[in-house]
Enzyme design. Structure first.
Site, PDB file in Angstrom:
ATOM      1  N   GLU A  17     -10.958   3.580   6.382  1.00 14.19           N
ATOM      2  CA  GLU A  17      -9.907   4.496   6.845  1.00 14.19           C
ATOM      3  C   GLU A  17     -10.629   5.593   7.635  1.00 14.19           C
ATOM      4  OE1 GLU A  17      -7.955   6.740   3.730  1.00 14.19           O
ATOM      5  OE2 GLU A  17      -6.305   7.374   5.032  1.00 14.19           O
ATOM      6  N   HIS A  77       1.271   4.827  -2.543  1.00 16.46           N
ATOM      7  CA  HIS A  77       0.894   5.613  -3.724  1.00 16.46           C
ATOM      8  C   HIS A  77       2.172   6.246  -4.249  1.00 16.46           C
ATOM      9  CE1 HIS A  77      -3.422   5.437  -2.494  1.00 16.46           C
ATOM     10  NE2 HIS A  77      -2.859   5.284  -1.314  1.00 16.46           N
ATOM     11  N   ASP A  82       1.918   4.051   2.709  1.00 10.32           N
ATOM     12  CA  ASP A  82       0.857   4.877   2.111  1.00 10.32           C
ATOM     13  C   ASP A  82       1.437   6.006   1.255  1.00 10.32           C
ATOM     14  OD1 ASP A  82      -1.775   5.416   1.535  1.00 10.32           O
ATOM     15  OD2 ASP A  82      -2.297   6.260   3.478  1.00 10.32           O
ATOM     16  N   ASP A  83       1.850   7.099   1.880  1.00  7.29           N
ATOM     17  CA  ASP A  83       2.422   8.248   1.161  1.00  7.29           C
ATOM     18  C   ASP A  83       3.652   8.700   1.943  1.00  7.29           C
ATOM     19  OD1 ASP A  83       0.174   8.915  -0.900  1.00  7.29           O
ATOM     20  OD2 ASP A  83      -0.856   8.563   1.003  1.00  7.29           O
ATOM     21  N   HIS A 125       0.863  -1.195   0.000  1.00  7.44           N
ATOM     22  CA  HIS A 125       0.000   0.000   0.000  1.00  7.44           C
ATOM     23  C   HIS A 125       0.892   1.235   0.000  1.00  7.44           C
ATOM     24  CE1 HIS A 125      -3.707   2.152   1.989  1.00  7.44           C
ATOM     25  NE2 HIS A 125      -3.066   2.961   1.164  1.00  7.44           N
ATOM     26  N   HIS A 167      -9.547   1.009  -0.968  1.00  8.84           N
ATOM     27  CA  HIS A 167      -9.457   1.680   0.328  1.00  8.84           C
ATOM     28  C   HIS A 167     -10.850   1.629   0.960  1.00  8.84           C
ATOM     29  CE1 HIS A 167      -5.722   3.201  -1.229  1.00  8.84           C
ATOM     30  NE2 HIS A 167      -5.538   4.076  -0.255  1.00  8.84           N
TER      31      HIS A 167
HETATM   32  N1  HPA Z   1      -6.507   7.508   1.396  1.00  4.85           N
HETATM   33  C1  HPA Z   1      -7.227   7.836   0.330  1.00  4.85           C
HETATM   34  N2  HPA Z   1      -6.686   8.274  -0.786  1.00  4.85           N
HETATM   35  C2  HPA Z   1      -5.363   8.388  -0.866  1.00  4.85           C
HETATM   36  C3  HPA Z   1      -4.561   8.067   0.199  1.00  4.85           C
HETATM   37  C4  HPA Z   1      -5.169   7.593   1.388  1.00  4.85           C
HETATM   38  O1  HPA Z   1      -4.539   7.273   2.415  1.00  4.85           O
HETATM   39  N3  HPA Z   1      -3.281   8.285  -0.206  1.00  4.85           N
HETATM   40  C5  HPA Z   1      -3.332   8.718  -1.477  1.00  4.85           C
HETATM   41  N4  HPA Z   1      -4.590   8.799  -1.879  1.00  4.85           N
HETATM   42 ZN    ZN Z   2      -3.679   4.814   0.518  1.00  6.14          ZN
END
Ligand code: HPA
Ligand code: ZN
Length: 336
Positions: A200, A19, A278-279, A17, A197
């Protein structure tokens, strides 16, 4: 280097996971802005970093989509992906599954071919240089209409051999998975693996929908599953993986303190939880930084770290033979 970090680097693991646009570090962002003549709303790397102060998912998304405006050419996507994969290799990642958000780039006037071409070329070169394998997953933006996702899927069909699956990301609340029922059905029929997703910021119902309406194999995030015991039982019984992102959850205020992060409870409930970044550029770290954050805050032991690494390999979209080879290597390390 700390013993803790050295131990983690020796554990073969998959990252499931991440991006790729979320790995754009401010220094590269400014360099690409200069290279491409893109004007930025921030004067310096420091000013940009200072804006990385989020109270919710949408705060992050606003800055994340702005940042993507510097990505213009095939070479930009190549450089971005190469930098991420170098970090992943240093963290002991043997296999990565990379999300990308084509609809944002199409909206910026960048062609699908440039985006997928640059990302894919970087994965081929990284495998040759470092031995890391990569699979690419295309995400649909859930805050756009399904028709937009349909057109994006049409474009992806010309690059089927470079894209293993489709996912669903962006603003979750108010955009339930069921909105994308038809496009996910088409993607499945075309042979793509499916993930989304869910859970969250959104409620457990969104996780049920992702499973029952979209038919996904994995849930990205999924931390809110714990609010619904019947859902926890289902996820445990079917060993549906959750790709959990602890530093993301902290920075987006999904949890208010890392000591309260649900990862340990997910593991204790028998769920196939994994740890991911994630990012990484926006949330304060790459995959091993995420491992260290939860290890410190939740008191995880080495056995837990092995289990999380094994889960990541089990939950990957790799062919079974490759998956088993990685798992065997992990077990051999555990025996040493
Ligand atoms: N959630 C939703 N969209 C996203 C995320 C995330 O954590 N990271 C990049 N786009
Ligand atoms: Zn994500």
């Amino acid at each position: 280097m700390s013993d803790q970090r050295a131990f983690l680097e020796r554990l073969p693991k998959a990252e499931l996971h991440m991006h790729i646009e979320g790995s754009l570090e401010p220094e590269m962002l400014f360099a690409l802005a200069r290279r491409n003549g893109v004007k930025l709303a921030y004067d310096s790397v420091e000013a940009l970093r200072a804006a990385y102060n989020f109270s919710r998912l949408q705060d992050f998304l606003d800055i994340y989509y702005q940042g993507m405006s510097v990505l213009r050419t095939e070479q930009d996507f190549y450089d971005l992906t190469t930098a991420y994969l170098q970090n992943a290799v240093a963290d002991g990642v043997v296999h990565s599954e990379i999300f990308f958000d084509p609809q944002v780039h199409l909206g910026n006037g960048v062609g699908f071919d440039s985006v997928i071409g640059g990302i894919h070329r970087a994965t081929v070169d990284a495998q040759e240089r470092h031995g890391i394998s990569t699979l690419i997953i295309m995400c649909f933006l859930r805050d756009l209409e399904e028709a937009d996702a349909e057109r994006t899927l049409d474009l992806a069909l010309d690059h089927k051999e470079k894209i293993v699956g489709v996912g669903l990301d962006s603003a979750e609340l108010g955009h339930p998975p069921s909105k994308f029922k038809r496009v996910f059905a088409r993607a499945r029929d075309a042979g793509f693996r499916l993930t989304a997703h869910a859970g969250e910021e959104g409620p457990p119902e969104y996780i049920w929908e992702a499973l029952d309406v979209l038919g996904v194999e994995r849930i990205d995030h999924g931390v809110r599953a714990l609010e619904d015991p019947a859902l926890v039982a289902r996820l445990a019984a079917e060993q549906i993986a959750l790709t959990v992102c602890p530093l993301s959850n902290l920075r987006l205020c999904v949890v208010d303190h890392m000591a309260k992060h649900p990862l340990r409870r997910l593991l204790e409930s028998g769920l196939l939880a994994t740890v991911n970044s994630d990012d990484p550029s926006y949330f304060g770290g790459y995959v091993n930084d995420n491992f260290i954050a939860v290890q410190d805050a939740l008191g995880l032991n080495e056995g837990d770290l092995f289990k999380l690494s094994e889960n990541s390999l089990v939950a990957s979209f790799l062919p079974e033979v490759e998956k088993q080879a990685h798992i065997q290597r992990l077990r051999d390390i555990g025996q040493q």
